[in-house]
Design a protein around this motif. Sequence first.
Motif, PDB file in Angstrom:
ATOM      1  N   ALA A 143       0.866  -1.188   0.000  1.00 16.30           N
ATOM      2  CA  ALA A 143       0.000   0.000   0.000  1.00 16.30           C
ATOM      3  C   ALA A 143       0.901   1.236   0.000  1.00 16.30           C
ATOM      4  CB  ALA A 143      -0.911   0.002   1.218  1.00 16.30           C
ATOM      5  N   GLU A 144       0.632   2.145  -0.923  1.00 13.55           N
ATOM      6  CA  GLU A 144       1.469   3.333  -1.080  1.00 13.55           C
ATOM      7  C   GLU A 144       0.839   4.510  -0.335  1.00 13.55           C
ATOM      8  OE1 GLU A 144       3.215   6.087  -4.689  1.00 13.55           O
ATOM      9  OE2 GLU A 144       2.510   4.054  -5.146  1.00 13.55           O
ATOM     10  N   TYR A 145       1.535   4.951   0.726  1.00 10.95           N
ATOM     11  CA  TYR A 145       1.077   6.065   1.550  1.00 10.95           C
ATOM     12  C   TYR A 145       1.705   7.342   0.999  1.00 10.95           C
ATOM     13  CZ  TYR A 145      -0.459   2.583   4.909  1.00 10.95           C
ATOM     14  OH  TYR A 145      -1.089   1.528   5.509  1.00 10.95           O
ATOM     15  N   LEU A 146       0.869   8.326   0.675  1.00 10.78           N
ATOM     16  CA  LEU A 146       1.346   9.582   0.120  1.00 10.78           C
ATOM     17  C   LEU A 146       1.593  10.559   1.261  1.00 10.78           C
ATOM     18  CD1 LEU A 146      -1.269   9.729  -2.760  1.00 10.78           C
ATOM     19  CD2 LEU A 146       1.051   8.804  -2.859  1.00 10.78           C
ATOM     20  N   ILE A 147       2.829  11.095   1.326  1.00 10.53           N
ATOM     21  CA  ILE A 147       3.250  11.969   2.418  1.00 10.53           C
ATOM     22  C   ILE A 147       3.489  13.372   1.885  1.00 10.53           C
ATOM     23  CG2 ILE A 147       4.936  12.298   4.280  1.00 10.53           C
ATOM     24  CD1 ILE A 147       3.593   9.576   4.444  1.00 10.53           C
ATOM     25  N   SER A 148       2.971  14.357   2.602  1.00  8.86           N
ATOM     26  CA  SER A 148       3.220  15.754   2.271  1.00  8.86           C
ATOM     27  C   SER A 148       3.212  16.560   3.565  1.00  8.86           C
ATOM     28  CB  SER A 148       2.155  16.276   1.313  1.00  8.86           C
ATOM     29  OG  SER A 148       2.403  17.625   1.012  1.00  8.86           O
ATOM     30  N   HIS A 149       4.258  17.330   3.803  1.00  6.40           N
ATOM     31  CA  HIS A 149       4.376  18.181   4.991  1.00  6.40           C
ATOM     32  C   HIS A 149       4.161  17.391   6.280  1.00  6.40           C
ATOM     33  CE1 HIS A 149       4.577  21.579   2.327  1.00  6.40           C
ATOM     34  NE2 HIS A 149       3.445  21.207   1.756  1.00  6.40           N
ATOM     35  N   ASN A 150       4.863  16.270   6.396  1.00  8.14           N
ATOM     36  CA  ASN A 150       4.837  15.413   7.590  1.00  8.14           C
ATOM     37  C   ASN A 150       3.452  14.855   7.910  1.00  8.14           C
ATOM     38  OD1 ASN A 150       7.561  15.995   7.879  1.00  8.14           O
ATOM     39  ND2 ASN A 150       7.192  17.632   9.349  1.00  8.14           N
ATOM     40  N   GLN A 151       2.601  14.736   6.901  1.00 10.44           N
ATOM     41  CA  GLN A 151       1.262  14.193   7.079  1.00 10.44           C
ATOM     42  C   GLN A 151       0.988  13.162   5.989  1.00 10.44           C
ATOM     43  OE1 GLN A 151      -1.117  15.204   9.540  1.00 10.44           O
ATOM     44  NE2 GLN A 151       0.655  16.263  10.401  1.00 10.44           N
ATOM     45  N   ILE A 152       0.231  12.149   6.335  1.00  8.43           N
ATOM     46  CA  ILE A 152      -0.218  11.190   5.334  1.00  8.43           C
ATOM     47  C   ILE A 152      -1.470  11.789   4.711  1.00  8.43           C
ATOM     48  CG2 ILE A 152      -1.089   8.859   4.933  1.00  8.43           C
ATOM     49  CD1 ILE A 152       0.622   8.047   7.404  1.00  8.43           C
ATOM     50  N   VAL A 153      -1.383  12.073   3.415  1.00  2.75           N
ATOM     51  CA  VAL A 153      -2.505  12.737   2.743  1.00  2.75           C
ATOM     52  C   VAL A 153      -3.373  11.761   1.959  1.00  2.75           C
ATOM     53  CG1 VAL A 153      -1.372  14.981   2.636  1.00  2.75           C
ATOM     54  CG2 VAL A 153      -1.042  13.361   0.767  1.00  2.75           C
ATOM     55  N   GLY A 154      -2.962  10.517   1.872  1.00  2.00           N
ATOM     56  CA  GLY A 154      -3.772   9.540   1.168  1.00  2.00           C
ATOM     57  C   GLY A 154      -3.059   8.210   1.037  1.00  2.00           C
ATOM     58  N   ILE A 155      -3.825   7.227   0.646  1.00  4.29           N
ATOM     59  CA  ILE A 155      -3.283   5.917   0.296  1.00  4.29           C
ATOM     60  C   ILE A 155      -3.683   5.682  -1.144  1.00  4.29           C
ATOM     61  CG2 ILE A 155      -3.277   3.447   0.780  1.00  4.29           C
ATOM     62  CD1 ILE A 155      -4.047   4.104   3.661  1.00  4.29           C
ATOM     63  N   LYS A 156      -2.694   5.503  -1.990  1.00  2.78           N
ATOM     64  CA  LYS A 156      -2.933   5.404  -3.427  1.00  2.78           C
ATOM     65  C   LYS A 156      -3.925   4.278  -3.740  1.00  2.78           C
ATOM     66  CE  LYS A 156      -0.375   5.658  -7.703  1.00  2.78           C
ATOM     67  NZ  LYS A 156       0.967   5.661  -8.282  1.00  2.78           N
ATOM     68  N   GLY A 157      -4.937   4.633  -4.517  1.00  4.19           N
ATOM     69  CA  GLY A 157      -5.928   3.663  -4.958  1.00  4.19           C
ATOM     70  C   GLY A 157      -7.096   3.484  -4.006  1.00  4.19           C
ATOM     71  N   LEU A 158      -7.090   4.193  -2.879  1.00  2.00           N
ATOM     72  CA  LEU A 158      -8.180   4.061  -1.914  1.00  2.00           C
ATOM     73  C   LEU A 158      -8.849   5.405  -1.696  1.00  2.00           C
ATOM     74  CD1 LEU A 158      -6.631   1.835   0.894  1.00  2.00           C
ATOM     75  CD2 LEU A 158      -8.257   1.149  -0.850  1.00  2.00           C
ATOM     76  N   SER A 159     -10.157   5.363  -1.644  1.00  2.00           N
ATOM     77  CA  SER A 159     -10.920   6.560  -1.323  1.00  2.00           C
ATOM     78  C   SER A 159     -11.390   6.407   0.118  1.00  2.00           C
ATOM     79  CB  SER A 159     -12.110   6.691  -2.271  1.00  2.00           C
ATOM     80  OG  SER A 159     -12.873   7.799  -1.917  1.00  2.00           O
ATOM     81  N   LEU A 160     -10.740   7.132   1.020  1.00  2.00           N
ATOM     82  CA  LEU A 160     -11.049   7.004   2.440  1.00  2.00           C
ATOM     83  C   LEU A 160     -11.740   8.259   2.956  1.00  2.00           C
ATOM     84  CD1 LEU A 160      -7.642   5.511   3.625  1.00  2.00           C
ATOM     85  CD2 LEU A 160      -9.784   4.272   3.308  1.00  2.00           C
ATOM     86  N   ALA A 161     -12.580   8.069   3.947  1.00  2.00           N
ATOM     87  CA  ALA A 161     -13.224   9.213   4.606  1.00  2.00           C
ATOM     88  C   ALA A 161     -12.147  10.028   5.306  1.00  2.00           C
ATOM     89  CB  ALA A 161     -14.259   8.715   5.605  1.00  2.00           C
ATOM     90  N   VAL A 162     -12.399  11.301   5.470  1.00  2.00           N
ATOM     91  CA  VAL A 162     -11.430  12.207   6.086  1.00  2.00           C
ATOM     92  C   VAL A 162     -11.078  11.750   7.495  1.00  2.00           C
ATOM     93  CG1 VAL A 162     -11.052  14.582   6.864  1.00  2.00           C
ATOM     94  CG2 VAL A 162     -12.166  14.166   4.684  1.00  2.00           C
ATOM     95  N   ASN A 163     -12.075  11.336   8.276  1.00  2.00           N
ATOM     96  CA  ASN A 163     -11.788  10.916   9.646  1.00  2.00           C
ATOM     97  C   ASN A 163     -10.980   9.618   9.690  1.00  2.00           C
ATOM     98  OD1 ASN A 163     -13.928   9.346   8.784  1.00  2.00           O
ATOM     99  ND2 ASN A 163     -15.050   9.465  10.727  1.00  2.00           N
ATOM    100  N   THR A 164     -11.195   8.738   8.727  1.00  2.00           N
ATOM    101  CA  THR A 164     -10.416   7.501   8.658  1.00  2.00           C
ATOM    102  C   THR A 164      -8.972   7.817   8.312  1.00  2.00           C
ATOM    103  OG1 THR A 164     -12.367   6.280   7.930  1.00  2.00           O
ATOM    104  CG2 THR A 164     -10.239   5.250   7.542  1.00  2.00           C
ATOM    105  N   LEU A 165      -8.763   8.672   7.337  1.00  2.00           N
ATOM    106  CA  LEU A 165      -7.408   9.072   6.957  1.00  2.00           C
ATOM    107  C   LEU A 165      -6.718   9.784   8.116  1.00  2.00           C
ATOM    108  CD1 LEU A 165      -5.400   8.991   4.659  1.00  2.00           C
ATOM    109  CD2 LEU A 165      -6.338  11.147   3.842  1.00  2.00           C
TER     110      LEU A 165
END
Length: 190
Positions: free
Chosen positions: A76-98
């Motif tokens: 699973a590819e975790y996308l990182i920006s400014h010391n935060q995980i902003v998404g997991i590639k290929g998954l549409s997650l709710a904001v609270n889950t992310l």
Amino acid sequence: MKKIRVSIILLTFWLALASFYSNAQSAMINGDKLIEQLIETRYHFNKQLIKGKPVALPQSVSIVEGAQCSILFNGAEYLISHNQIVGIKGLSLAVNTLQAINERILFLDRIQRTCSEKANLTYGAASRDLQYVKTLDRRYFAALNNLRSFTSNIAINAKKPKPSVWIEMFIAKTDIPKELLAQNQITSGN
């Protein structure tokens, strides 16, 4: 022969760290391999200390902090920006889950780094409390193993039908181990 093996492991670790930081802007980091290297390096450091052999302190590393890239955990590819995980590639997650995933991974990362830093400082002190160092090491390994397990479970749930629902259910039912919560209170000063 063992000195050579330990030296090779430490050299491999340092090279991995160097490439990790030099390629942080554009590369994908293999998080599983990095966690394994952190565990192996601390383990071999402890073994060499027990044998009474001089060895350099393992470097304290943050897995997520400072990265502007993607980190691969169990496929699973975790996308990182400014010391935060902003998404997991290929998954549409709710904001609270992310946000929950982000908080858990950053929490475990902070615990492992803090434990490593404190253990290293204690090793450098004139009089060191070995029980304190052992406790820090246990928490360090627990944080890394929890991080590995957490990301593995997310990857497993991501392969199921309706992965966002499965991941939300997984996050809702998982708890942080009490010893790591105690370490968080120590590090935050509460």
